[in-house]
Design a protein around this motif. Sequence first.
Motif: not given
Length: 488
Positions: A303-330
Amino acid sequence: MAGFGKLILLILIAELIIAENSFHYGKSATRRSTSDCQTCCNDTCLHMDCLREASATVKNMDPEADPCTDFAEFACGNFYKTAIIPPGQPVTSVIYNIINQINDAMKEIIEEESEPGEWAYVKNMKNLYQSCMNKERVEQIGVQPYLNTSYAKEWPTLIGHHWPGESTFDLNDVMTKYFATGVTHIFSFSVKQDFKNTSKHTLNLNAPEFTLARSYLMKPRNDSVVMAYERYLRDLAIELGAGPTEAAQDAADVVDAEIKLAHISPSKEERRNDSNLYNPTTLAELGRNLSYIDIPRALRASFVTANITLEDDQEVNVAHSGYFNRLEGVVNSIGNRTLQNLFGFNYAISKVEDLTDRLQNIYFEYNKALYGAKTRMPLWLSCLWKIRSVFPYAISKQFVRRRFSEASKTKVLSMIANIKAEIEEMLQNATWIGNKTKAEALGKVKFYSICKTLRSAAPSEPSSPGVNSKSHHKHTPNIQPYTANMKT
Ligand SMILES: *[C@@H]1O[C@H](CO)[C@@H](O)[C@H](O)[C@H]1NC(C)=O
Ligand SMILES: *[C@@H]1O[C@H](CO)[C@@H](O)[C@H](O)[C@H]1NC(C)=O
Ligand SMILES: *[C@@H]1O[C@H](CO)[C@@H](O)[C@H](O)[C@H]1NC(C)=O
Ligand SMILES: *[C@@H]1O[C@H](CO)[C@@H](O)[C@H](O)[C@H]1NC(C)=O
Ligand SMILES: *[C@@H]1O[C@H](CO)[C@@H](O)[C@H](O)[C@H]1NC(C)=O
Ligand SMILES: *[C@@H]1O[C@H](CO)[C@@H](O)[C@H](O)[C@H]1NC(C)=O
Ligand SMILES: *[C@@H]1O[C@H](CO)[C@@H](O)[C@H](O)[C@H]1NC(C)=O
Ligand SMILES: *[C@@H]1O[C@H](CO)[C@@H](O)[C@H](O)[C@H]1NC(C)=O
Ligand SMILES: *[C@@H]1O[C@H](CO)[C@@H](O)[C@H](O)[C@H]1NC(C)=O
Ligand SMILES: *[C@@H]1O[C@H](CO)[C@@H](O)[C@H](O)[C@H]1NC(C)=O
């Protein structure tokens, strides 16, 4: 998904333009046929446009087929028999006629001389197109600018068997560096309307988009398309100077790694399951939850490339959070060299995919296996697709400004109003819905509108990635962050 939405919008717009034009040509004829029939067929639209659409539909049907046995054959049988796939086009469909008309119109816009005072994004688009079309110059410069980048210089496949980065590899450093160039792998992100509150945008995380679609990566390892993809990666690397042995080995390892990622990614059906799509959190919480990977850092770099600073409280939606849990093993099961190569190959593809004649041939061999393409796409069309991927909003905006009359917009709005009224009435009439659900549904219908989208011709300049007239290279700036502040 976003791309598909845009496509639908363009098609809708194009249909209106076509309808608009035919309306002018056919005014007198229309009036006569309508009055002739007023006594016999009040339920039938005899407007010129309706006749044209009906005739086209009937022409594609096969009335000999039994709709109860094979409805597709009944509805489209004659289209299957008579449609010809234009050369250089991998597929065709009824929609393609409209897509082709849109492309022709866009070509006209993009090939126009620049005017003084033209908005920077229009100039940027035209510059990119011209540099892409300048075949001689592209061949002359070749892939050297790419080879000169630090990305090429640290790509293990190009370095050779002994890669000095093996023991110092850091996935987070690599991700951060490549995300800043728009090359995302391992996971993807986009800026989307919040599912439950369309008046705000959130950052949406998802499983990655693969160069070769997941449905192919799920096939047997020796499937012909999977093998064509592996050959494509190998030949691309060799063309860029890799040793044949390293290129073959690394291409095979990268395909194996992508297959592993595909297996933990949601299927098409799962991607449609809404209950997996909404897991709102904040950037900071996401960072705390997923300790094996520094996603916030990679996103911030992008995002910095478009001069946008993401703050800690930036809302994020994790679609398919299961993927992100399985990703570690892979991730832990893939070697450092291959992890770096995942980014190395994808960076190379994003920069030089079909840059020179020889690279175009390599790319074409892959497309032959993937789509059954018979000839290479004409240069103007591949350049136009590039524009459409780098400047999706900007080109659409120009298109709407030029080709979309106020009258068409009024018609669309009245069409939407009619559809809304009809849906509301159907809901009111429905006896099978409880009162509470009915009230909710009616509330939603109220907000259903594409007026926002239609406003894209408003006179404000969208920010866009900079492209100068020296961008002879295939130039794919990181566009994702730009979509964040674009009110389309
Ligand atoms: C068609 O509509 C007109 C005007 O609304 C009406 O007078 C006429 O009876 C209708 N004809 C039929 C066949 O329904
Ligand atoms: C390669 O990069 C160096 C400096 O980083 C520069 O001096 C040189 O002109 C570049 N060569 C090409 C072909 O881009
Ligand atoms: C891979 O990188 C990690 C650091 O991220 C390092 O600890 C490990 O030793 C490396 N593996 C090899 C085989 O060098
Ligand atoms: C939707 O988002 C907007 C903008 O962030 C906010 O002002 C509004 O209160 C939200 N609506 C609901 C129902 O949460
Ligand atoms: C893939 O391998 C299997 C068994 O190893 C074989 O039966 C099949 O024909 C192969 N498929 C292709 C496309 O080569
Ligand atoms: C959708 O996902 C939820 C939660 O994972 C699951 O319980 C449900 O069975 C899924 N629905 C379908 C139709 O697969
Ligand atoms: C983060 O972890 C907490 C506790 O394990 C969990 O309740 C929450 O759903 C997680 N959030 C995300 C976005 O995964
Ligand atoms: C970001 O900000 C810098 C300094 O204000 C400016 O030079 C640059 O053009 C801006 N970039 C974008 C993409 O807006
Ligand atoms: C709703 O019900 C009314 C009265 O029965 C009927 O005239 C009308 O056609 C219905 N509308 C729809 C959209 O079903
Ligand atoms: C739903 O609303 C209608 C009219 O507003 C009312 O006649 C009916 O009794 C309500 N049904 C229930 C289950 O509350």
